[in-house]
Design a protein around this motif. Structure first.
Motif, PDB file in Angstrom:
ATOM      1  N   THR A  12      65.139   3.154   4.701  1.00  0.00           N
ATOM      2  CA  THR A  12      64.907   4.572   4.451  1.00  0.00           C
ATOM      3  C   THR A  12      64.504   5.253   5.740  1.00  0.00           C
ATOM      4  O   THR A  12      63.982   4.591   6.639  1.00  0.00           O
ATOM      5  CB  THR A  12      63.816   4.773   3.384  1.00  0.00           C
ATOM      6  N   ILE A  13      64.764   6.528   5.829  1.00  0.00           N
ATOM      7  CA  ILE A  13      64.478   7.281   7.037  1.00  0.00           C
ATOM      8  C   ILE A  13      63.498   8.376   6.688  1.00  0.00           C
ATOM      9  O   ILE A  13      63.723   9.116   5.748  1.00  0.00           O
ATOM     10  CB  ILE A  13      65.760   7.899   7.618  1.00  0.00           C
ATOM     11  N   LEU A  14      62.401   8.441   7.413  1.00  0.00           N
ATOM     12  CA  LEU A  14      61.382   9.441   7.124  1.00  0.00           C
ATOM     13  C   LEU A  14      61.052  10.173   8.408  1.00  0.00           C
ATOM     14  O   LEU A  14      60.815   9.546   9.434  1.00  0.00           O
ATOM     15  CB  LEU A  14      60.131   8.744   6.581  1.00  0.00           C
ATOM     16  N   SER A  15      61.042  11.481   8.357  1.00  0.00           N
ATOM     17  CA  SER A  15      60.693  12.243   9.550  1.00  0.00           C
ATOM     18  C   SER A  15      59.747  13.353   9.179  1.00  0.00           C
ATOM     19  O   SER A  15      59.793  13.871   8.076  1.00  0.00           O
ATOM     20  CB  SER A  15      61.953  12.826  10.206  1.00  0.00           C
ATOM     21  N   GLY A  16      58.863  13.733  10.098  1.00  0.00           N
ATOM     22  CA  GLY A  16      57.912  14.799   9.872  1.00  0.00           C
ATOM     23  C   GLY A  16      58.498  16.136  10.240  1.00  0.00           C
ATOM     24  O   GLY A  16      59.692  16.275  10.508  1.00  0.00           O
ATOM     25  N   CYS A  17      57.600  17.129  10.292  1.00  0.00           N
ATOM     26  CA  CYS A  17      58.080  18.490  10.500  1.00  0.00           C
ATOM     27  C   CYS A  17      58.708  18.683  11.870  1.00  0.00           C
ATOM     28  O   CYS A  17      59.567  19.528  12.047  1.00  0.00           O
ATOM     29  CB  CYS A  17      56.919  19.465  10.332  1.00  0.00           C
ATOM     30  N   GLU A  51      57.057  20.094  -4.385  1.00  0.00           N
ATOM     31  CA  GLU A  51      56.028  21.110  -4.247  1.00  0.00           C
ATOM     32  C   GLU A  51      55.243  20.877  -2.961  1.00  0.00           C
ATOM     33  O   GLU A  51      55.182  19.767  -2.423  1.00  0.00           O
ATOM     34  CB  GLU A  51      55.071  21.061  -5.444  1.00  0.00           C
ATOM     35  N   SER A  52      54.620  21.944  -2.478  1.00  0.00           N
ATOM     36  CA  SER A  52      53.819  21.849  -1.271  1.00  0.00           C
ATOM     37  C   SER A  52      52.702  20.824  -1.443  1.00  0.00           C
ATOM     38  O   SER A  52      52.093  20.708  -2.503  1.00  0.00           O
ATOM     39  CB  SER A  52      53.218  23.212  -0.945  1.00  0.00           C
ATOM     40  N   SER A  53      52.444  20.074  -0.393  1.00  0.00           N
ATOM     41  CA  SER A  53      51.373  19.083  -0.390  1.00  0.00           C
ATOM     42  C   SER A  53      50.723  19.084   0.979  1.00  0.00           C
ATOM     43  O   SER A  53      51.170  19.765   1.904  1.00  0.00           O
ATOM     44  CB  SER A  53      51.919  17.692  -0.729  1.00  0.00           C
ATOM     45  N   CYS A  54      49.655  18.318   1.112  1.00  0.00           N
ATOM     46  CA  CYS A  54      48.992  18.195   2.392  1.00  0.00           C
ATOM     47  C   CYS A  54      49.455  16.925   3.100  1.00  0.00           C
ATOM     48  O   CYS A  54      49.971  16.007   2.454  1.00  0.00           O
ATOM     49  CB  CYS A  54      47.476  18.170   2.201  1.00  0.00           C
ATOM     50  N   PRO A  55      49.322  16.831   4.418  1.00  0.00           N
ATOM     51  CA  PRO A  55      49.713  15.614   5.126  1.00  0.00           C
ATOM     52  C   PRO A  55      48.956  14.399   4.588  1.00  0.00           C
ATOM     53  O   PRO A  55      47.733  14.418   4.480  1.00  0.00           O
ATOM     54  CB  PRO A  55      49.323  15.919   6.582  1.00  0.00           C
ATOM     55  N   GLY A  56      49.689  13.373   4.217  1.00  0.00           N
ATOM     56  CA  GLY A  56      49.089  12.184   3.623  1.00  0.00           C
ATOM     57  C   GLY A  56      48.980  12.232   2.117  1.00  0.00           C
ATOM     58  O   GLY A  56      48.508  11.274   1.495  1.00  0.00           O
ATOM     59  N   GLY A  57      49.421  13.328   1.502  1.00  0.00           N
ATOM     60  CA  GLY A  57      49.368  13.451   0.047  1.00  0.00           C
ATOM     61  C   GLY A  57      50.515  12.714  -0.628  1.00  0.00           C
ATOM     62  O   GLY A  57      51.358  12.086   0.005  1.00  0.00           O
ATOM     63  N   VAL A 101      62.250   7.550 -11.103  1.00  0.00           N
ATOM     64  CA  VAL A 101      61.082   8.307 -10.674  1.00  0.00           C
ATOM     65  C   VAL A 101      60.761   7.941  -9.235  1.00  0.00           C
ATOM     66  O   VAL A 101      60.658   6.755  -8.885  1.00  0.00           O
ATOM     67  CB  VAL A 101      59.868   8.020 -11.578  1.00  0.00           C
ATOM     68  N   ALA A 102      60.620   8.941  -8.395  1.00  0.00           N
ATOM     69  CA  ALA A 102      60.261   8.746  -6.989  1.00  0.00           C
ATOM     70  C   ALA A 102      58.801   9.122  -6.787  1.00  0.00           C
ATOM     71  O   ALA A 102      58.365  10.201  -7.179  1.00  0.00           O
ATOM     72  CB  ALA A 102      61.154   9.586  -6.086  1.00  0.00           C
ATOM     73  N   VAL A 103      58.041   8.201  -6.195  1.00  0.00           N
ATOM     74  CA  VAL A 103      56.669   8.477  -5.768  1.00  0.00           C
ATOM     75  C   VAL A 103      56.681   8.447  -4.244  1.00  0.00           C
ATOM     76  O   VAL A 103      56.928   7.410  -3.639  1.00  0.00           O
ATOM     77  CB  VAL A 103      55.683   7.440  -6.331  1.00  0.00           C
ATOM     78  N   ILE A 104      56.432   9.604  -3.636  1.00  0.00           N
ATOM     79  CA  ILE A 104      56.602   9.766  -2.194  1.00  0.00           C
ATOM     80  C   ILE A 104      55.248  10.038  -1.557  1.00  0.00           C
ATOM     81  O   ILE A 104      54.561  11.004  -1.896  1.00  0.00           O
ATOM     82  CB  ILE A 104      57.580  10.910  -1.889  1.00  0.00           C
ATOM     83  N   HIS A 105      54.856   9.158  -0.634  1.00  0.00           N
ATOM     84  CA  HIS A 105      53.612   9.314   0.114  1.00  0.00           C
ATOM     85  C   HIS A 105      53.953   9.996   1.438  1.00  0.00           C
ATOM     86  O   HIS A 105      54.629   9.421   2.291  1.00  0.00           O
ATOM     87  CB  HIS A 105      52.961   7.951   0.336  1.00  0.00           C
ATOM     88  N   LEU A 106      53.494  11.208   1.591  1.00  0.00           N
ATOM     89  CA  LEU A 106      53.882  12.020   2.741  1.00  0.00           C
ATOM     90  C   LEU A 106      53.181  11.542   4.017  1.00  0.00           C
ATOM     91  O   LEU A 106      52.075  11.007   3.961  1.00  0.00           O
ATOM     92  CB  LEU A 106      53.549  13.485   2.477  1.00  0.00           C
ATOM     93  N   PRO A 107      53.827  11.729   5.173  1.00  0.00           N
ATOM     94  CA  PRO A 107      53.221  11.289   6.433  1.00  0.00           C
ATOM     95  C   PRO A 107      51.969  12.094   6.753  1.00  0.00           C
ATOM     96  O   PRO A 107      51.845  13.256   6.377  1.00  0.00           O
ATOM     97  CB  PRO A 107      54.334  11.545   7.459  1.00  0.00           C
ATOM     98  N   GLU A 108      51.045  11.461   7.466  1.00  0.00           N
ATOM     99  CA  GLU A 108      49.785  12.125   7.798  1.00  0.00           C
ATOM    100  C   GLU A 108      49.869  12.952   9.072  1.00  0.00           C
ATOM    101  O   GLU A 108      48.944  13.691   9.379  1.00  0.00           O
ATOM    102  CB  GLU A 108      48.675  11.075   7.939  1.00  0.00           C
ATOM    103  N   ASN A 109      50.969  12.831   9.812  1.00  0.00           N
ATOM    104  CA  ASN A 109      51.059  13.523  11.100  1.00  0.00           C
ATOM    105  C   ASN A 109      51.960  14.748  11.059  1.00  0.00           C
ATOM    106  O   ASN A 109      52.319  15.286  12.091  1.00  0.00           O
ATOM    107  CB  ASN A 109      51.579  12.567  12.180  1.00  0.00           C
ATOM    108  N   GLY A 110      52.343  15.199   9.863  1.00  0.00           N
ATOM    109  CA  GLY A 110      53.173  16.384   9.772  1.00  0.00           C
ATOM    110  C   GLY A 110      52.365  17.660   9.936  1.00  0.00           C
ATOM    111  O   GLY A 110      51.146  17.678   9.783  1.00  0.00           O
ATOM    112  N   VAL A 111      53.046  18.761  10.261  1.00  0.00           N
ATOM    113  CA  VAL A 111      52.372  20.048  10.440  1.00  0.00           C
ATOM    114  C   VAL A 111      52.897  21.093   9.462  1.00  0.00           C
ATOM    115  O   VAL A 111      52.139  21.725   8.747  1.00  0.00           O
ATOM    116  CB  VAL A 111      52.531  20.551  11.891  1.00  0.00           C
ATOM    117  N   LEU A 112      54.195  21.282   9.420  1.00  0.00           N
ATOM    118  CA  LEU A 112      54.779  22.316   8.574  1.00  0.00           C
ATOM    119  C   LEU A 112      55.530  21.753   7.385  1.00  0.00           C
ATOM    120  O   LEU A 112      55.482  22.312   6.291  1.00  0.00           O
ATOM    121  CB  LEU A 112      55.719  23.199   9.405  1.00  0.00           C
ATOM    122  N   SER A 113      56.274  20.663   7.571  1.00  0.00           N
ATOM    123  CA  SER A 113      57.077  20.114   6.491  1.00  0.00           C
ATOM    124  C   SER A 113      57.354  18.644   6.757  1.00  0.00           C
ATOM    125  O   SER A 113      57.137  18.141   7.858  1.00  0.00           O
ATOM    126  CB  SER A 113      58.400  20.886   6.337  1.00  0.00           C
TER     127      SER A 113
END
Length: 259
Positions: A12-17, A51-57, A101-113
């Motif tokens: 899988t490929i994951l990239s921050g904002c 939906e909008s979340s916080c970094p690491g959410g 069902v996808a459970v996605i743990h967002l990166p902690e180093n993102g800023v905008l998206s």
């Protein structure tokens, strides 16, 4: 004839904002990129806008996989950098469907998206691995990032939030139970104040409240039902937290009681 799930390679490929660069397959191989093999599966929706979340959410989303062929398909889904799939391995009958069902743990180093892909590797049942037999469906996702805050999510033993705890058909003289969980899907400590169940025959069992859940932690308990008489029962379970957006959440419960 028993069916067999064949392990498949997941990436899988994951990239921050700011956009994490991924190697260009044409440059890495020194030649033209081969044409992708068409997927037997189609995702509805084809992409996930979270939906909008916080970094690491954490974000949760449900979508439907549809088999576009008459062939049964063995599949493995998930990710290695923040994506989970439930179920992670499954079969889809010819022209059948499967909820994923996808459970996605967002990166902690993102800023905008943040953005990434959920990957479903699959193969028609009974064929040998390799080459054109291995197929892949990629489901892109994206989420805007906002301020750090706690976020309470009520679960009932599944990966997606629930609206109803259904005991189904039960009988008197026994104790019945349903799983009940509160997860902190946010990025700041969540204060879980109390959980109240309506009704004389139901009660909440689990770790004592109040307590504080750190980001990613969850309270795990049960809703107990001790029916003393026959008939239909229903009520609500109320969860109170310091989640500013949803300080009080209610979910229903029901049971059909026979003697």
């Amino acid at each position: 004839m028993a069916r067999r799930l064949i392990p498949l390679l997941l990436t899988t490929i994951l990239s921050g904002c700011l956009g994490t660069e991924v190697g260009n397959p044409d440059e890495d191989s020194g030649g033209p990129k081969p044409e992708p093999i068409p997927s037997d599966l189609r995702a509805l929706p084809a992409a996930l806008t979270l939906e909008s979340s916080c970094p690491g959410g954490t974000r949760r989303a449900s979508h439907l996989l549809s088999n576009q062929t008459p062939f049964d398909v063995d599949a493995v889904a998930g990710g290695t950098r923040g994506e989970e799939a439930h179920p992670s391995s499954f079969e889809v009958d010819g022209y059948g469907t499967q909820e994923l069902v996808a459970v996605i743990h967002l990166p902690e180093n993102g800023v905008l998206s943040a953005e990434g892909k959920l990957v479903v590797d699959h193969r028609r049942e009974g064929v040998q691995p390799g080459g054109e037999n291995d197929r892949r469906l990629e489901i892109p996702w994206s989420a805007p990032l906002g301020p750090r805050r706690p976020e309470a999510t009520v679960l009932c033993g599944e990966a997606m939030p629930c609206a109803l705890l259904s005991f189904g058909n039960v009988f008197t003289g026994a104790v019945w139970q349903m799983p009940l969980e509160v997860a902190n899907d946010g990025c700041a400590p969540l204060r879980l104040e109390r959980i109240v169940a309506e009704g004389d025959e139901v009660e909440i069992a689990g770790p004592a409240l109040p307590l504080t859940l750190q980001a990613g932690e969850r309270w795990q308990g049960r809703l107990l039902l001790r029916p003393a008489a026959t008939g239909f029962r229903s009520g609500k379970v109320v969860v109170e937290t310091d989640d500013d957006a949803r300080p009080q959440q209610s979910i229903g419960w029901s049971a059909a009681v026979s003697g």
